[in-house]
Scaffold this motif. Structure first.
Motif, PDB file in Angstrom:
ATOM      1  N   ARG A   9       0.826  -1.199   0.000  1.00  0.00           N
ATOM      2  CA  ARG A   9       0.000   0.000   0.000  1.00  0.00           C
ATOM      3  C   ARG A   9       0.866   1.257   0.000  1.00  0.00           C
ATOM      4  O   ARG A   9       0.522   2.262  -0.609  1.00  0.00           O
TER       5      ARG A   9
ATOM      6  N   ASN B 246      -7.403   1.955   0.719  1.00  0.00           N
ATOM      7  CA  ASN B 246      -8.470   1.409   1.575  1.00  0.00           C
ATOM      8  C   ASN B 246      -9.769   1.125   0.821  1.00  0.00           C
ATOM      9  O   ASN B 246     -10.570   0.321   1.259  1.00  0.00           O
TER      10      ASN B 246
ATOM     11  N   GLU C 195      -7.314  -5.621   8.386  1.00  0.00           N
ATOM     12  CA  GLU C 195      -6.534  -4.920   9.410  1.00  0.00           C
ATOM     13  C   GLU C 195      -5.775  -3.721   8.864  1.00  0.00           C
ATOM     14  O   GLU C 195      -5.587  -2.736   9.570  1.00  0.00           O
ATOM     15  N   VAL C 196      -5.327  -3.826   7.602  1.00  0.00           N
ATOM     16  CA  VAL C 196      -4.627  -2.660   7.058  1.00  0.00           C
ATOM     17  C   VAL C 196      -5.603  -1.619   6.530  1.00  0.00           C
ATOM     18  O   VAL C 196      -5.199  -0.545   6.103  1.00  0.00           O
ATOM     19  N   GLY C 197      -6.903  -1.926   6.555  1.00  0.00           N
ATOM     20  CA  GLY C 197      -7.902  -0.900   6.239  1.00  0.00           C
ATOM     21  C   GLY C 197      -8.777  -1.174   5.018  1.00  0.00           C
ATOM     22  O   GLY C 197      -9.622  -0.362   4.671  1.00  0.00           O
TER      23      GLY C 197
HETATM   24  C1  LIG Z   1      -6.849   3.121   5.887  1.00  0.00           C
HETATM   25  O1  LIG Z   1      -7.274   2.324   6.975  1.00  0.00           O
HETATM   26  C2  LIG Z   1      -6.339   2.283   8.037  1.00  0.00           C
HETATM   27  C3  LIG Z   1      -6.835   1.252   9.042  1.00  0.00           C
HETATM   28  O2  LIG Z   1      -8.167   1.426   9.350  1.00  0.00           O
HETATM   29  C4  LIG Z   1      -6.177   3.670   8.620  1.00  0.00           C
HETATM   30  O3  LIG Z   1      -5.230   3.630   9.662  1.00  0.00           O
HETATM   31  C5  LIG Z   1      -5.703   4.592   7.516  1.00  0.00           C
HETATM   32  O4  LIG Z   1      -5.634   5.902   8.000  1.00  0.00           O
HETATM   33  C6  LIG Z   1      -6.638   4.553   6.327  1.00  0.00           C
HETATM   34  N1  LIG Z   1      -6.073   5.332   5.251  1.00  0.00           N
HETATM   35  C7  LIG Z   1      -6.766   6.246   4.603  1.00  0.00           C
HETATM   36  C8  LIG Z   1      -6.055   6.967   3.502  1.00  0.00           C
HETATM   37  O5  LIG Z   1      -7.931   6.487   4.838  1.00  0.00           O
END
Ligand SMILES: *[C@@H]1O[C@H](CO)[C@@H](O)[C@H](O)[C@H]1NC(C)=O
Length: 230
Positions: free
Chosen positions: A91, A98, A118-120
């Motif tokens: 990513r 996400n 977990e990574v979003g």
């Molecule tokens: C993506 O999701 C992760 C985990 O929920 C979060 O920490 C991160 O800020 C999000 N990134 C964006 C660009 O929204």
């Protein structure tokens, strides 16, 4: 004398028939004492099927309960963590974000689904020859039940275990949109093998190779960008 015996035997037979009929009748109308009182609350494993239709599979513990137990194990947590770290890596170089729609092929028990979550990434579809509810559905990787170009990223952590690697690669490429990426992990290998794998992804270009540890095994992660042309 003979006649008397005959009459006596007839009487005995008649009596026997009467007793047998009565017994049968009583058995029919009487509820067997071994039956449970329907008002008693039984634990799930004590329940009797009400009909033969109900006699089919009755899990003693619900799948979610069982899953929660598996997901609490150290092996599961470590497996997920190893995948999550490689996904974060991908990513960071913007291979997905996400909002991406992700497909995990040969997803096994679903470690990769949890790792992507977990990574979003919430839109994760995972398939495997054998389903593993609630994370992984049943589908043949050689014949994916999805339209062309519906995913932004396709991931397989077991590409080298594919029965027909050519067909497998073709299906990943087909379901990932042009501009998306296919990420495959194979047992740790050199550039020769990477080149061979590259030949199978005929409508993509090789954009990254890295040795990583996934689910406790040393593996080589190969990333292809789908170009749509050979
Ligand atoms: C993506 O999701 C992760 C985990 O929920 C979060 O920490 C991160 O800020 C999000 N990134 C964006 C660009 O929204």
């Amino acid at each position: 004398m003979d006649k008397q015996i005959q009459t006596f035997l007839n009487k005995v037979s008649f009596l026997a028939i009467t007793i047998a009929t009565l017994t049968l009748f009583l058995l029919l109308i009487q509820t067997p004492r071994t039956c449970f009182d329907p008002n008693t609350i039984l634990k799930p494993h004590q329940k009797f099927p009400k009909s033969s239709c109900e006699a089919s599979h009755r899990p003693i513990t619900s799948p979610t309960k069982q899953n929660r137990r598996i997901w609490a194990t150290k092996a599961w947590r470590n497996g997920v963590a190893s995948l999550a770290s490689t996904f974060l890596d991908l990513r960071n170089v913007h291979y997905f974000n996400n909002d991406s729609h992700v497909l995990c092929v040969s997803a096994g028990a679903g470690h990769s689904v949890v790792a992507f979550n977990e990574v979003g990434v919430s839109e994760v579809t995972a398939v495997e020859i054998v389903e593993s509810p609630p994370l992984v559905s049943k589908a043949d990787p050689h014949n994916l039940p999805f339209f062309d170009g519906v995913f932004d990223l396709g991931f397989s952590g077991a590409f080298d275990r594919a029965l027909f690697p050519g067909r497998y690669a073709e299906e990943m490429e087909r379901t990932v949109k042009v501009g998306g990426v296919c990420v495959v992990a194979v047992e740790e290998c050199g550039s020769e093998v990477v080149k061979e794998v590259g030949k199978l992804f005929r409508k993509s270009e090789l954009v990254g190779v890295k040795n990583v540890t996934l689910l406790g095994s040393k593996m080589t992660r190969i990333v292809f960008k789908v170009t749509g042309t050979g």
